[in-house]
Design an enzyme around this catalytic site. Sequence first.
Site, PDB file in Angstrom:
ATOM      1  N   GLY A 154       0.797  -1.221   0.000  1.00 36.31           N
ATOM      2  CA  GLY A 154       0.000   0.000   0.000  1.00 36.31           C
ATOM      3  C   GLY A 154       0.827   1.267   0.000  1.00 36.31           C
ATOM      4  O   GLY A 154       0.446   2.265  -0.624  1.00 36.31           O
ATOM      5  N   ASP A 155       1.957   1.244   0.674  1.00 36.85           N
ATOM      6  CA  ASP A 155       2.859   2.395   0.696  1.00 36.85           C
ATOM      7  C   ASP A 155       3.294   2.738  -0.721  1.00 36.85           C
ATOM      8  O   ASP A 155       3.226   3.895  -1.146  1.00 36.85           O
ATOM      9  CB  ASP A 155       4.071   2.076   1.575  1.00 36.85           C
ATOM     10  CG  ASP A 155       5.096   3.191   1.600  1.00 36.85           C
ATOM     11  OD1 ASP A 155       4.703   4.369   1.634  1.00 36.85           O
ATOM     12  OD2 ASP A 155       6.300   2.872   1.594  1.00 36.85           O
TER      13      ASP A 155
END
Length: 128
Positions: free
Chosen positions: A16-17
């Site tokens: 997700g980062d």
Amino acid sequence: MIDVNLINGIALAFEGDAVYSMYIRRHLILKGMTKPNKLHQEATKYVSAKAQARLIALMLEEQVLTEKEEEIYKRGRNTNSHTKAKNADVVTYRMSTGFEAVMGYLHMTENLERLESLVSWCIQKVEG
């Protein structure tokens, strides 16, 4: 292929980062920003632990997330990453990890329409 529901919160946050950062970078470049220092400075308003913690708090307050997304957020937030936040306290860091886990989950499940909807929501809140 692994069941995405079995992936731990830290791995989802790792994904997700990268995904959220990519969307934000694309957004800033399409706004006409091209200088690396300015891009980095502006991106921080969206992708820092503090920014992500504020965004996830707003999502929870405004009930933007689905039940499943809240579950994924809590999984990411509650996972012990054994890493120390650079510029944030532990609570802020964990909240941002939960935020990133949601983004990673949506990307890993190929729910791109929902992912892009949440990213757009975040952009609107930051730029509001």
